[in-house]
Scaffold this motif. Structure first.
Motif, PDB file in Angstrom:
ATOM      1  N   GLY A 253       0.903  -1.207   0.064  1.00  0.00           N
ATOM      2  CA  GLY A 253       0.075  -0.052  -0.010  1.00  0.00           C
ATOM      3  C   GLY A 253       0.916   1.224  -0.131  1.00  0.00           C
ATOM      4  N   GLU A 254       2.205   1.074   0.217  1.00  0.00           N
ATOM      5  CA  GLU A 254       2.848   2.292   0.320  1.00  0.00           C
ATOM      6  C   GLU A 254       3.469   2.678  -1.217  1.00  0.00           C
ATOM      7  OE1 GLU A 254       6.871   3.474   2.997  1.00  0.00           O
ATOM      8  OE2 GLU A 254       6.291   1.512   2.898  1.00  0.00           O
ATOM      9  N   MET A 255       3.686   4.061  -1.420  1.00  0.00           N
ATOM     10  CA  MET A 255       3.869   4.387  -2.619  1.00  0.00           C
ATOM     11  C   MET A 255       5.479   4.389  -2.738  1.00  0.00           C
ATOM     12  SD  MET A 255       2.995   6.383  -5.693  1.00  0.00           S
ATOM     13  CE  MET A 255       1.719   7.607  -5.110  1.00  0.00           C
ATOM     14  N   VAL A 256       6.415   3.765  -3.585  1.00  0.00           N
ATOM     15  CA  VAL A 256       7.742   3.948  -3.641  1.00  0.00           C
ATOM     16  C   VAL A 256       8.197   4.295  -4.851  1.00  0.00           C
ATOM     17  CG1 VAL A 256       8.119   2.380  -1.511  1.00  0.00           C
ATOM     18  CG2 VAL A 256       7.864   1.405  -4.043  1.00  0.00           C
ATOM     19  N   GLN A 257       9.376   4.952  -4.905  1.00  0.00           N
ATOM     20  CA  GLN A 257      10.122   5.296  -6.050  1.00  0.00           C
ATOM     21  C   GLN A 257      11.395   4.833  -6.208  1.00  0.00           C
ATOM     22  OE1 GLN A 257       9.667   9.400  -7.548  1.00  0.00           O
ATOM     23  NE2 GLN A 257      11.760   9.406  -8.567  1.00  0.00           N
ATOM     24  N   VAL A 258      12.079   3.996  -7.245  1.00  0.00           N
ATOM     25  CA  VAL A 258      13.325   3.748  -7.296  1.00  0.00           C
ATOM     26  C   VAL A 258      13.693   4.298  -8.649  1.00  0.00           C
ATOM     27  CG1 VAL A 258      12.955   1.673  -5.943  1.00  0.00           C
ATOM     28  CG2 VAL A 258      12.601   1.502  -8.323  1.00  0.00           C
ATOM     29  N   LEU A 259      15.040   3.978  -8.855  1.00  0.00           N
ATOM     30  CA  LEU A 259      15.795   4.725 -10.069  1.00  0.00           C
ATOM     31  C   LEU A 259      16.474   3.656 -10.774  1.00  0.00           C
ATOM     32  CD1 LEU A 259      17.081   8.288  -8.694  1.00  0.00           C
ATOM     33  CD2 LEU A 259      15.258   7.716 -10.463  1.00  0.00           C
ATOM     34  N   TYR A 260      16.625   3.553 -12.002  1.00  0.00           N
ATOM     35  CA  TYR A 260      17.634   2.774 -12.792  1.00  0.00           C
ATOM     36  C   TYR A 260      18.398   3.789 -13.663  1.00  0.00           C
ATOM     37  CZ  TYR A 260      15.082  -1.842 -12.114  1.00  0.00           C
ATOM     38  OH  TYR A 260      14.700  -2.855 -11.562  1.00  0.00           O
ATOM     39  N   GLU A 261      19.625   3.216 -13.894  1.00  0.00           N
ATOM     40  CA  GLU A 261      20.511   4.123 -14.840  1.00  0.00           C
ATOM     41  C   GLU A 261      20.866   3.577 -16.054  1.00  0.00           C
ATOM     42  OE1 GLU A 261      24.218   6.537 -13.083  1.00  0.00           O
ATOM     43  OE2 GLU A 261      24.901   4.785 -13.770  1.00  0.00           O
ATOM     44  N   VAL A 262      20.862   3.984 -17.075  1.00  0.00           N
ATOM     45  CA  VAL A 262      21.036   3.575 -18.469  1.00  0.00           C
ATOM     46  C   VAL A 262      21.850   4.237 -19.335  1.00  0.00           C
ATOM     47  CG1 VAL A 262      19.046   4.240 -19.539  1.00  0.00           C
ATOM     48  CG2 VAL A 262      19.965   2.304 -20.503  1.00  0.00           C
ATOM     49  N   GLU A 263      23.040   3.619 -19.894  1.00  0.00           N
ATOM     50  CA  GLU A 263      23.830   4.333 -20.699  1.00  0.00           C
ATOM     51  C   GLU A 263      24.173   3.743 -22.246  1.00  0.00           C
ATOM     52  OE1 GLU A 263      27.956   4.393 -18.709  1.00  0.00           O
ATOM     53  OE2 GLU A 263      28.404   5.925 -20.251  1.00  0.00           O
ATOM     54  N   ASN A 264      24.146   4.616 -23.032  1.00  0.00           N
ATOM     55  CA  ASN A 264      24.407   4.207 -24.548  1.00  0.00           C
ATOM     56  C   ASN A 264      25.798   4.011 -24.711  1.00  0.00           C
ATOM     57  OD1 ASN A 264      24.488   3.566 -27.090  1.00  0.00           O
ATOM     58  ND2 ASN A 264      23.014   5.070 -27.530  1.00  0.00           N
ATOM     59  N   LEU A 265      26.517   2.610 -24.969  1.00  0.00           N
ATOM     60  CA  LEU A 265      27.817   2.722 -25.049  1.00  0.00           C
ATOM     61  C   LEU A 265      28.418   2.913 -26.458  1.00  0.00           C
ATOM     62  CD1 LEU A 265      28.353  -0.282 -22.773  1.00  0.00           C
ATOM     63  CD2 LEU A 265      28.767   1.839 -22.280  1.00  0.00           C
ATOM     64  N   SER A 266      27.346   3.025 -27.444  1.00  0.00           N
ATOM     65  CA  SER A 266      27.707   2.956 -28.922  1.00  0.00           C
ATOM     66  C   SER A 266      27.849   4.218 -29.423  1.00  0.00           C
ATOM     67  CB  SER A 266      26.724   2.238 -29.564  1.00  0.00           C
ATOM     68  OG  SER A 266      25.537   3.064 -29.819  1.00  0.00           O
TER      69      SER A 266
END
Lengths: 185, 530
Positions: free
Chosen positions: A88-101
């Motif tokens: 029931g609790e609202m959470v926020q998480v982060l992902y990191e993405v990087e373009n290597l090309s």
């Protein structure tokens, strides 16, 4: 009964009346002072509004995993390995993405869940997986996921793993444009 | 005002030649406390029929679920005007009428302390009543935001809301003038020998009521002034967009509003405390405790206001404070009810119409008091806030409380005012119809409220249909029964059995020593009280 006595009393009572009229207005700063001291009505409605939907008796461990398809030259990882949350609790998480090309690529993230049945209890409000993500050559960015774990999650589930895999969206722009007239026609 | 000191007291003709104008100018210019008392009572009676017919519009619409009789917006105008007029145009002026007629007679004074201010105080009332009703003919109709005048509705409404605010200012000025007059009269003009603790209880309750009025009506005037400046002069007392707070209006309003309910009921306590000893033929039980209980109720009334607004989001400590202080008021009120019952205990009781209404007052007001205790409990109140349970509660204390006491008082003193006995048979018919139909009207509202029917809506869910139909039938019987009251009064003015000076066998007090009808001027030389 003396008329002068009546006049004196009249004057006193008029003073009381005028004083009480002023008291009505004095209640305005007094009211704000009381609210300030007691901390109520501070304008921060979230402080007062306690969310009764949160089931604080249960704590779930939510683990994050990130994979990239072999054809996609991207680096992709969650910024936190796991979190603990109440249903029931609202959470926020982060992902990191990087373009290597050295070229712009559009990718699409596909989620999967462990155990599989947990999927229907993870209610996402915002996710980078809702649309394709286009990264310019060498671009690096952080992307949020906002979600609530449905309190209806079966009691024997204590740990949920959320895994994303990025795939290349082949000619995503052209494919979408090409498909549409056919659908409409 | 130089009176001939030599003339005899008895048999002074009604118009004893002060060069008074006749006809309508007599009433416009009168400074006589009896004339002004009659004017107040006629005004209250007229407004009672007006606001009562508004109540019948409400009950006609609520007779069945769905919308049949009036537009919902007109329904809201009716609930608003019914409340405002019944409080400010009926009960308060009626008590002012009793005060003007009876206080000089009961304390042995020749007139009120400031007769000209008295005249002005009355003639402001029809102006205010006109402004309130004028709203009905304005674009958008009369004010429809409820008698409590809460923002934001009262900040957003049209021109009739300005008329209502102005009417409240005028009504306030009128009651303050009346109160100053009453306090000065009671404190400075009592007959020699009449100490404060020998005053009749009606005079005591009015003295305390007058202090309540002076302390709280200016606060109401301030609150509606803030509404007015919010509407037209760019202040933001109650507008959150400008840093204001609409909840603050509720605090200021109920700081006035709770003492106001005791302003409406304390004189009723006084009248009942005069009537019950008369017909039980025993002195009032516990006179001193009655005085102290009245004073305690008045003082406590200043620290309980937030029980009208338990749902606004108060800290638990404040909710507990207002809950306990409210319940504390039951103690002095219980003392009063006990004293009335103890006065009747083993008395030689007879049951003339004033006594019947007084006994109905004691029983039914107590029911209203008990439902008040239920409402005082915060957790319960949060459930029944703004439901028909609250409507039932305050109609039990205002209709079978304040209004029944006014009717009892009129029957009790009518022979002294008119010189004729009223028609006892018609009086009893009026009593039985009123007391039964009043209960038929308001008792089912308890059940409606507990079942969750909200107040101030023109329509309701189907499961509330039966009780609403019962209540509407009762309301129409109650409303039309009051025409009997009007007939009784007119009949007694026109003629009837001559009333003796004493009128009632067991009556005590100075007003029964003057002839019936009371001459135009009384007590020009003060009587001596032993």
């Amino acid at each position: 009964m003396d008329k002068a006595d009546n006049r004196i009393l009249l004057k006193k009572l008029v003073v009381v009346t005028v004083g009480m009229f002023g008291f009505g207005f004095a209640m305005v700063p007094f009211y704000y002072k009381i609210c300030e001291v007691t901390g109520i009505n501070s304008g921060d409605a979230q402080v007062l509004a306690r969310n009764t939907q949160v089931d604080t008796r249960r704590t779930i461990t939510l683990e994050f995993d990130a994979n990239v398809d072999a054809h996609l030259p991207w680096r992709f990882r969650p910024l936190q390995r796991s979190i603990r949350l109440h249903p029931g609790e609202m959470v926020q998480v982060l992902y990191e993405v990087e373009n290597l090309s050295d070229r712009d690529i559009t990718g699409q993230a596909i989620p999967s869940y462990g155990p599989q049945l947990a999927g229907r209890y993870v209610k996402k409000i915002e996710c980078f997986c809702f649309t394709g993500q286009t990264l310019k050559a060498g671009e690096k960015k952080q992307m949020p996921v906002m979600m609530v774990m449905d309190p209806a999650l079966p009691n024997d589930v204590h740990t949920v793993t959320l895994s994303y895999t990025f795939f290349v969206q082949p000619d995503s722009g052209k494919a979408a444009q090409g498909g549409r007239p056919a659908a409409n026609g | 005002m130089a009176h001939d000191a030599t003339h005899a007291h008895d048999a002074i003709p009604a118009h004893d030649g002060h060069g008074q104008p006749g006809g309508i100018m007599r009433w416009l210019t009168t400074t006589n406390h009896k004339d002004i008392g009659s004017l107040y009572l006629w005004f209250a009676g007229t407004m009672f029929l007006v606001a009562g017919s508004f109540a019948l519009v409400i009950r006609a619409e609520l007779f069945q679920p769905g919308l049949q009789v009036v537009h919902p917006d007109f329904f809201n105008q009716m609930t608003t005007l019914h409340g405002l007029i019944m409080v400010f145009g009926v009960i308060m002026p009626a008590w002012a009428g009793f005060a003007n007629w009876q206080i000089p007679l009961m304390i042995g004074a020749p007139d009120m302390a400031f007769p000209r201010m008295n005249n002005w105080g009355f003639w402001l009332l029809p102006v205010a009543g006109f402004l309130l009703l004028l709203g009905l003919f304005m674009p958008g109709g009369a004010a429809a935001g409820g008698w409590t005048m809460y923002p934001p509705l009262f900040v957003q409404g049209g021109i009739s809301y300005d008329l209502t605010i102005f009417a409240i200012h005028i009504l306030g000025a009128s009651s303050i003038m009346g109160s100053i007059n009453i306090i000065t009269t009671v404190l400075n003009m009592r007959a020699p020998g009449m100490t404060l603790m020998k005053m009749p209880l009606f005079v005591w309750t009015w003295l305390i009521t007058a202090y309540l009025l002076i302390a709280t009506v200016p606060v109401l005037a301030g609150a509606v002034t803030m509404l007015l400046t919010d509407r037209h002069f760019d202040t933001h007392f109650f507008n959150p967009a400008g840093g204001g707070d609409p909840v603050m209006f509720q605090h200021i309003f109920w700081f006035f509003g709770h003492p106001e309910v005791y302003i409406l009921i304390l004189p009723a306590f006084g009248v009942v405390s005069q009537i019950i000893p008369t017909f039980a033929r025993k002195p009032l039980f516990g006179y001193a405790s009655m005085v102290y209980a009245t004073a305690s109720i008045a003082i406590l009334s200043f620290i309980v206001w937030a029980h009208h607004m338990f749902t606004v989001g108060m800290p638990a400590a404040a909710q507990l404070f207002f809950m306990y202080s409210t319940m504390l008021i039951a103690v002095p009120t219980g003392v009063k009810v006990f004293n009335w019952v103890a006065t009747m205990w083993k008395g030689s009781m007879t049951f003339e119409t004033p006594m019947l209404f007084a006994i109905a007052f004691v029983c039914l007001f107590t029911i209203g008091g008990f439902s008040g205790l239920v409402c005082a409990m915060t957790p319960v109140d949060i459930q029944i806030h703004d439901t028909y349970y609250v409507v039932a509660h305050f109609h039990y204390v205002l209709v079978s409380g304040a209004l029944f006491a006014i009717i009892a008082g009129v029957y009790y003193w009518l022979p002294k005012w008119t010189g004729h006995m009223y028609d006892e048979k018609l009086g009893k018919l009026h009593f039985w119809l009123s007391v039964i139909s009043m209960n038929v009207t308001f008792f089912p509202m308890h059940f409606l409220g507990l079942a969750g029917m909200p107040r101030r809506y023109a329509d309701y869910a189907l499961q509330f249909a039966e009780f609403n139909m019962i209540a509407s039938i009762g309301a129409f019987i109650f409303g039309f029964s009051q025409l009997i009251f009007l007939a009784v009064i007119i009949k007694a003015i026109r003629g009837g059995r001559k009333a003796s000076d004493q009128v009632w066998e067991g009556a005590q007090g100075l007003e029964w020593t003057v002839p019936s009808p009371a001459p135009y001027h009384t007590f020009e030389t003060a009587p001596v009280v032993k």
